[in-house]
Design a protein around this motif. Structure first.
Motif, mmCIF file in Angstrom:
data_model
loop_
_atom_site.group_PDB
_atom_site.id
_atom_site.type_symbol
_atom_site.label_atom_id
_atom_site.label_comp_id
_atom_site.label_asym_id
_atom_site.label_seq_id
_atom_site.Cartn_x
_atom_site.Cartn_y
_atom_site.Cartn_z
ATOM 1 N N LEU A 95 -2.419 -2.376 -8.709
ATOM 2 C CA LEU A 95 -0.960 -2.467 -8.802
ATOM 3 C C LEU A 95 -0.322 -1.337 -9.606
ATOM 4 O O LEU A 95 0.721 -0.800 -9.217
ATOM 5 C CB LEU A 95 -0.615 -3.820 -9.449
ATOM 6 C CG LEU A 95 0.640 -4.501 -8.967
ATOM 7 C CD1 LEU A 95 0.688 -4.594 -7.453
ATOM 8 C CD2 LEU A 95 0.725 -5.881 -9.591
ATOM 9 N N ALA A 96 -0.939 -0.965 -10.711
ATOM 10 C CA ALA A 96 -0.332 0.070 -11.555
ATOM 11 C C ALA A 96 -0.220 1.379 -10.785
ATOM 12 O O ALA A 96 0.833 2.042 -10.806
ATOM 13 C CB ALA A 96 -1.152 0.250 -12.833
ATOM 14 N N ALA A 97 -1.275 1.750 -10.062
ATOM 15 C CA ALA A 97 -1.248 2.996 -9.293
ATOM 16 C C ALA A 97 -0.216 2.915 -8.172
ATOM 17 O O ALA A 97 0.515 3.888 -7.904
ATOM 18 C CB ALA A 97 -2.637 3.285 -8.720
ATOM 19 N N LEU A 98 -0.126 1.769 -7.533
ATOM 20 C CA LEU A 98 0.859 1.600 -6.458
ATOM 21 C C LEU A 98 2.282 1.676 -7.022
ATOM 22 O O LEU A 98 3.177 2.264 -6.407
ATOM 23 C CB LEU A 98 0.622 0.266 -5.741
ATOM 24 C CG LEU A 98 1.510 -0.047 -4.544
ATOM 25 C CD1 LEU A 98 1.436 1.050 -3.476
ATOM 26 C CD2 LEU A 98 1.133 -1.406 -3.931
ATOM 27 N N ALA A 99 2.480 1.102 -8.191
ATOM 28 C CA ALA A 99 3.800 1.161 -8.828
ATOM 29 C C ALA A 99 4.171 2.607 -9.159
ATOM 30 O O ALA A 99 5.301 3.049 -8.917
ATOM 31 C CB ALA A 99 3.820 0.296 -10.090
ATOM 32 N N GLU A 100 3.216 3.359 -9.697
ATOM 33 C CA GLU A 100 3.462 4.781 -9.997
ATOM 34 C C GLU A 100 3.867 5.513 -8.731
ATOM 35 O O GLU A 100 4.804 6.312 -8.712
ATOM 36 C CB GLU A 100 2.176 5.456 -10.536
ATOM 37 C CG GLU A 100 1.661 4.924 -11.842
ATOM 38 C CD GLU A 100 2.256 5.648 -13.049
ATOM 39 O OE1 GLU A 100 3.171 6.475 -12.848
ATOM 40 O OE2 GLU A 100 1.809 5.351 -14.175
ATOM 41 N N HIS A 101 3.148 5.220 -7.666
ATOM 42 C CA HIS A 101 3.420 5.899 -6.395
ATOM 43 C C HIS A 101 4.823 5.560 -5.882
ATOM 44 O O HIS A 101 5.606 6.441 -5.548
ATOM 45 C CB HIS A 101 2.361 5.504 -5.362
ATOM 46 C CG HIS A 101 2.480 6.263 -4.092
ATOM 47 N ND1 HIS A 101 1.852 7.478 -3.884
ATOM 48 C CD2 HIS A 101 3.200 6.015 -2.970
ATOM 49 C CE1 HIS A 101 2.182 7.934 -2.688
ATOM 50 N NE2 HIS A 101 2.988 7.064 -2.103
ATOM 51 N N ALA A 102 5.145 4.266 -5.829
ATOM 52 C CA ALA A 102 6.452 3.841 -5.304
ATOM 53 C C ALA A 102 7.582 4.377 -6.175
ATOM 54 O O ALA A 102 8.642 4.767 -5.672
ATOM 55 C CB ALA A 102 6.502 2.313 -5.227
ATOM 56 N N ALA A 103 7.349 4.410 -7.479
ATOM 57 C CA ALA A 103 8.388 4.873 -8.401
ATOM 58 C C ALA A 103 8.728 6.346 -8.172
ATOM 59 O O ALA A 103 9.814 6.803 -8.523
ATOM 60 C CB ALA A 103 7.945 4.658 -9.847
ATOM 61 N N ARG A 133 0.844 -1.194 0.000
ATOM 62 C CA ARG A 133 0.000 0.000 0.000
ATOM 63 C C ARG A 133 0.876 1.241 0.000
ATOM 64 O O ARG A 133 2.025 1.200 0.447
ATOM 65 C CB ARG A 133 -0.941 -0.010 1.213
ATOM 66 C CG ARG A 133 -0.223 -0.078 2.552
ATOM 67 C CD ARG A 133 -1.154 -0.612 3.654
ATOM 68 N NE ARG A 133 -0.556 -0.454 4.970
ATOM 69 C CZ ARG A 133 0.367 -1.269 5.495
ATOM 70 N NH1 ARG A 133 0.836 -2.304 4.786
ATOM 71 N NH2 ARG A 133 0.853 -1.042 6.698
ATOM 72 N N ALA A 134 0.298 2.337 -0.503
ATOM 73 C CA ALA A 134 1.067 3.579 -0.654
ATOM 74 C C ALA A 134 1.584 4.072 0.692
ATOM 75 O O ALA A 134 2.710 4.576 0.795
ATOM 76 C CB ALA A 134 0.195 4.639 -1.330
ATOM 77 N N LYS A 135 0.769 3.931 1.747
ATOM 78 C CA LYS A 135 1.185 4.414 3.065
ATOM 79 C C LYS A 135 2.451 3.727 3.553
ATOM 80 O O LYS A 135 3.286 4.338 4.218
ATOM 81 C CB LYS A 135 0.065 4.161 4.096
ATOM 82 C CG LYS A 135 -0.951 5.264 4.193
ATOM 83 C CD LYS A 135 -1.783 5.098 5.480
ATOM 84 C CE LYS A 135 -2.496 6.393 5.854
ATOM 85 N NZ LYS A 135 -3.300 6.932 4.746
ATOM 86 N N LEU A 136 2.575 2.440 3.259
ATOM 87 C CA LEU A 136 3.788 1.723 3.683
ATOM 88 C C LEU A 136 4.998 2.184 2.861
ATOM 89 O O LEU A 136 6.088 2.370 3.409
ATOM 90 C CB LEU A 136 3.580 0.205 3.549
ATOM 91 C CG LEU A 136 4.788 -0.662 3.927
ATOM 92 C CD1 LEU A 136 5.231 -0.412 5.370
ATOM 93 C CD2 LEU A 136 4.468 -2.149 3.720
ATOM 94 N N ALA A 137 4.803 2.382 1.576
ATOM 95 C CA ALA A 137 5.897 2.910 0.748
ATOM 96 C C ALA A 137 6.332 4.273 1.276
ATOM 97 O O ALA A 137 7.525 4.549 1.422
ATOM 98 C CB ALA A 137 5.440 3.016 -0.710
ATOM 99 N N ASP A 138 5.358 5.119 1.602
ATOM 100 C CA ASP A 138 5.662 6.456 2.152
ATOM 101 C C ASP A 138 6.452 6.334 3.454
ATOM 102 O O ASP A 138 7.407 7.075 3.686
ATOM 103 C CB ASP A 138 4.371 7.228 2.429
ATOM 104 C CG ASP A 138 3.673 7.674 1.150
ATOM 105 O OD1 ASP A 138 4.327 7.714 0.096
ATOM 106 O OD2 ASP A 138 2.461 7.973 1.226
#
Ligand SMILES: *Cc1c(COP(=O)(O)O)cnc(C)c1O
Length: 228
Positions: free
Chosen positions: A143-151, A103-108
């Motif tokens: 997944l695509a949105a999460l990948a964009e975010h992590a990238a 999830r985006a929050k964990l990447a953040d």
């Protein structure tokens, strides 16, 4: 130690066999030994046998064990379990790779936990291949949105995807879906070509589906002691 050595060699032989059967070069595969529930002394034994990639799935056990074997030069820890955002700093402090960003929050949180001189952290996006949203991992559709975010987070390097095969389905079919998820992530970050899949029961199927990182526990370590 003799048994451990024999099991390690036997698993590596089976990995090489599965790779050749799939027309792949065994040297392109990373075999991670999952040491959960075993004492740090097992990590030392594995290290003496040449193992450099080890994995844990629970943060407290991971942090404790990593500290106990901090003297082992060149050992790489892979964090493969569900992670709470408030544990991101502890995970980042010891992990070379985090396989379970879902999830985006964990990447953040992992990004925010970086100190100025920290190396970039390799991360994989965990995919939930089951119909149960309570299981770990992002839904394939997210997944695509999460990948964009992590990238977009400069202290993280997005390397690919990770999953655990569901229990109620042949692993080959599940890993085929994971392979399509890997394509989705590579459409966002072309260099993100890692696929972390395959455990004791299904690593041959994972290799056939294109896995690059295998997470193997009990076939190498022997049965796990009672969890403490
Ligand atoms: C425990 C674990 C493994 C290894 O499982 P084995 O069946 O013992 O090989 C792999 N991946 C994850 C996420 C795990 O928690």
């Amino acid at each position: 130690m003799g048994d451990l050595h024999a099991r390690l060699e036997e698993v590596d032989r089976r990995i090489a066999e599965a790779a050749r059967a799939a027309g792949r070069d065994p040297s392109e595969l990373t075999r991670i030994v999952v040491t959960k529930f075993h004492p740090a002394s097992l990590v030392e034994d594995l290290y003496r046998l040449g193992v450099r990639d080890v994995g844990e799935n629970r943060q407290q056990e991971f942090s404790r064990k990593a500290a106990e074997v901090a003297h082992l030069d060149g050992l790489r820890w892979h964090f493969i379990g569900q992670a709470q955002t408030n544990k991101a700093r502890a995970i980042r402090a010891a992990a070379s790779v985090v396989h379970s960003v879902d999830r985006a929050k964990l990447a953040d949180a992992l990004h925010a936990a970086a100190d100025a001189d920290d190396p970039v952290l390799d991360v994989l996006l965990q995919v939930n291949l089951t119909d149960d949203p309570g299981r770990g991992g992002a839904a394939p559709g997210d997944l695509a949105a999460l990948a964009e975010h992590a990238a977009g987070l400069p202290t993280l390097r997005l390397r690919g995807v990770m999953a655990v095969a569901p229990l109620d389905e042949p692993p080959a079919a599940a890993f085929e879906r994971l392979r399509r998820c890997a394509d989705t992530v590579r459409a966002v970050v072309p260099a993100a070509d890692w696929m972390s899949a395959g455990m004791t029961a299904d690593f041959a199927e994972a290799i056939a589906a294109g896995a690059t990182h295998l997470r193997i526990g009990s076939a190498i370590t022997g049965p796990r002691p009672e969890r403490g």
